[in-house]
Every structure is written in structure tokens, then in C-alpha cells.
Design a protein around this motif. Sequence first.
Motif, PDB file in Angstrom:
ATOM      1  N   TRP A  65      11.502  41.559  38.765  1.00 54.50           N
ATOM      2  CA  TRP A  65      12.369  42.132  38.105  1.00 54.50           C
ATOM      3  C   TRP A  65      13.565  42.160  38.819  1.00 54.50           C
ATOM      4  CZ3 TRP A  65      11.348  43.255  33.080  1.00 54.50           C
ATOM      5  CH2 TRP A  65      10.157  43.456  32.660  1.00 54.50           C
ATOM      6  N   LEU A  66      14.980  42.482  38.143  1.00 57.01           N
ATOM      7  CA  LEU A  66      16.167  42.623  38.897  1.00 57.01           C
ATOM      8  C   LEU A  66      16.705  43.755  38.297  1.00 57.01           C
ATOM      9  CD1 LEU A  66      18.621  41.873  40.792  1.00 57.01           C
ATOM     10  CD2 LEU A  66      19.498  40.460  38.759  1.00 57.01           C
ATOM     11  N   GLU A  67      16.957  44.829  38.936  1.00 55.66           N
ATOM     12  CA  GLU A  67      17.433  46.202  38.478  1.00 55.66           C
ATOM     13  C   GLU A  67      18.702  46.632  38.896  1.00 55.66           C
ATOM     14  OE1 GLU A  67      15.800  50.703  37.798  1.00 55.66           O
ATOM     15  OE2 GLU A  67      14.903  49.575  39.362  1.00 55.66           O
ATOM     16  N   ALA A  68      19.532  46.904  38.248  1.00 55.71           N
ATOM     17  CA  ALA A  68      21.166  47.319  38.612  1.00 55.71           C
ATOM     18  C   ALA A  68      21.410  48.698  38.211  1.00 55.71           C
ATOM     19  CB  ALA A  68      22.133  46.490  38.610  1.00 55.71           C
ATOM     20  N   TYR A  69      21.835  49.648  39.094  1.00 63.81           N
ATOM     21  CA  TYR A  69      22.379  50.940  38.661  1.00 63.81           C
ATOM     22  C   TYR A  69      24.008  50.736  39.001  1.00 63.81           C
ATOM     23  CZ  TYR A  69      23.157  55.914  38.005  1.00 63.81           C
ATOM     24  OH  TYR A  69      23.868  57.202  37.661  1.00 63.81           O
ATOM     25  N   LEU A  70      24.932  50.574  38.229  1.00 63.72           N
ATOM     26  CA  LEU A  70      26.349  50.192  38.447  1.00 63.72           C
ATOM     27  C   LEU A  70      27.226  51.092  37.572  1.00 63.72           C
ATOM     28  CD1 LEU A  70      26.086  46.470  37.941  1.00 63.72           C
ATOM     29  CD2 LEU A  70      26.030  47.719  40.123  1.00 63.72           C
ATOM     30  N   PRO A  71      28.397  51.178  37.868  1.00 66.33           N
ATOM     31  CA  PRO A  71      29.499  51.874  36.847  1.00 66.33           C
ATOM     32  C   PRO A  71      29.542  51.065  35.763  1.00 66.33           C
ATOM     33  CG  PRO A  71      30.511  51.529  39.307  1.00 66.33           C
ATOM     34  CD  PRO A  71      29.139  50.815  39.159  1.00 66.33           C
TER      35      PRO A  71
ATOM     36  N   MET B 282      33.207  65.649  33.945  1.00 65.77           N
ATOM     37  CA  MET B 282      32.671  64.500  33.698  1.00 65.77           C
ATOM     38  C   MET B 282      33.129  63.311  34.513  1.00 65.77           C
ATOM     39  SD  MET B 282      30.251  65.088  31.373  1.00 65.77           S
ATOM     40  CE  MET B 282      29.920  63.261  31.094  1.00 65.77           C
ATOM     41  N   ALA B 283      34.397  63.177  34.841  1.00 66.86           N
ATOM     42  CA  ALA B 283      35.045  62.356  35.702  1.00 66.86           C
ATOM     43  C   ALA B 283      34.662  62.584  37.217  1.00 66.86           C
ATOM     44  CB  ALA B 283      36.688  62.436  35.667  1.00 66.86           C
ATOM     45  N   GLN B 284      34.218  63.711  37.748  1.00 65.33           N
ATOM     46  CA  GLN B 284      33.921  63.945  38.840  1.00 65.33           C
ATOM     47  C   GLN B 284      32.197  63.417  38.922  1.00 65.33           C
ATOM     48  OE1 GLN B 284      35.366  65.123  41.804  1.00 65.33           O
ATOM     49  NE2 GLN B 284      33.436  64.306  42.680  1.00 65.33           N
ATOM     50  N   ARG B 285      31.758  63.910  37.957  1.00 65.96           N
ATOM     51  CA  ARG B 285      30.220  63.303  37.801  1.00 65.96           C
ATOM     52  C   ARG B 285      30.172  61.591  37.906  1.00 65.96           C
ATOM     53  NH1 ARG B 285      26.053  66.930  35.899  1.00 65.96           N
ATOM     54  NH2 ARG B 285      25.162  65.109  34.860  1.00 65.96           N
ATOM     55  N   ALA B 286      30.938  61.015  37.299  1.00 62.64           N
ATOM     56  CA  ALA B 286      31.074  59.786  37.305  1.00 62.64           C
ATOM     57  C   ALA B 286      31.481  59.201  38.603  1.00 62.64           C
ATOM     58  CB  ALA B 286      32.138  59.188  36.334  1.00 62.64           C
ATOM     59  N   GLU B 287      32.303  59.792  39.328  1.00 61.00           N
ATOM     60  CA  GLU B 287      32.651  59.541  40.751  1.00 61.00           C
ATOM     61  C   GLU B 287      31.332  59.622  41.647  1.00 61.00           C
ATOM     62  OE1 GLU B 287      35.641  60.998  44.047  1.00 61.00           O
ATOM     63  OE2 GLU B 287      36.632  60.736  41.932  1.00 61.00           O
ATOM     64  N   ASN B 288      30.677  60.721  41.359  1.00 59.29           N
ATOM     65  CA  ASN B 288      29.571  61.224  42.333  1.00 59.29           C
ATOM     66  C   ASN B 288      28.579  60.086  42.078  1.00 59.29           C
ATOM     67  OD1 ASN B 288      30.653  63.275  43.309  1.00 59.29           O
ATOM     68  ND2 ASN B 288      29.905  64.826  42.274  1.00 59.29           N
ATOM     69  N   ALA B 289      28.111  59.833  40.741  1.00 56.92           N
ATOM     70  CA  ALA B 289      27.007  58.946  40.215  1.00 56.92           C
ATOM     71  C   ALA B 289      27.214  57.562  41.051  1.00 56.92           C
ATOM     72  CB  ALA B 289      27.098  59.029  38.662  1.00 56.92           C
ATOM     73  N   ALA B 290      28.559  57.211  41.003  1.00 57.57           N
ATOM     74  CA  ALA B 290      28.866  55.828  41.599  1.00 57.57           C
ATOM     75  C   ALA B 290      28.441  55.792  43.046  1.00 57.57           C
ATOM     76  CB  ALA B 290      30.321  55.471  41.698  1.00 57.57           C
TER      77      ALA B 290
END
Length: 177
Positions: A124-130, A100-108
Amino acid sequence: LRVASTEVAARLALTPREGEGLVARARVWCEDLTATWVALQAGRIDVRKAEVIVDGLRGHTPDLARTVEAEVLERAETMTAAQLRRAIIRALHRLDPDTMAQRAENAAENRFVRTSPAKDGMAWLEAYLPAADAAAIETAIQAAAAAMKRTDPDGRRTDAQRRADALAPLGWPALAA
């Protein structure tokens, strides 16, 4: 997958990407998470909850996915989709914290902010963030909106409008600088 997705999309008047998503979910239900498919067919869960399970477990090892599936399906009937999503995340973190930690790092690595035009002079303002960054922004917006409400308690703006009004002042000074 691509041929089936194209046909599904055409028959249901969906985009190719939406058709691909439907076919991919169906494949996962039928091949990988069969207990979810059985629960869906039996009416113990609805389509939304079945989608939450598939989306939450996609990309994990089959053994881990089935273990989490079995754990959350026991309680899924009495949970909302949001509660189910949180239960899946908690189970994954408990059972496989390193992944899960690795997936979070990859997702970032896929983080972004984008705007899309909307009608009537809006966008529309969209953000994909940690999650921590999103929480910080959310807290700042909420605090500013609460301050607006205190200074104008009889104002006609809704909470959503005050929150939107709190966001823009965060950007204008940075642009001016």
C-alpha cells in the motif's frame, strides 16, 4: 477518556486508538454537537453522517462548530456523506477563512508518504499532502492512464489498473537518476 476508551476497545475487540476515537466522538455528540446527536437518535441522519459532522468540526471553537452544525443539519438528510463533508468545509471557509488558512498551514506540517506491505508481493502507498499537490499527482496519473487506454483500447486492464500502472513509471526514472 483513556479508561473509557480502553474498556470500549476491549469489549468491542478494537485497537486502543479505535476505542479512543469512538469515545471521543460520543463525547463530542453528547457535549458539543448535541443537535447532531438528536438527529442521529431520531434517525434523520445515520452514523456515517454524524461521524462526518464530528470529524469536520473537531478542533473548531464551540460557537463556530454549532453554527456550522445548525446550517448543515438542515440539509444533511438529503446529502451523501461526501456532499455533507464538502458543505461543512465550505461553511467553515465562508464563516472563518483566517482560521481555515492557518489550519491548512498547520496540517501541511504533518504531511507524509509511507508504504505498508500487503500480501502476495503487493504494498500500500499512502500519502497525506496539501490538496494542490495531491490534485497535481492525480491529474498526472489520470492523464497517463488515459494515454494507455488510447494506445491499447481493447486491453483488458481496468481503469484502476491503468492508474496503478501509470504511477510506478513516475518513480523509476527518479530512482535511476
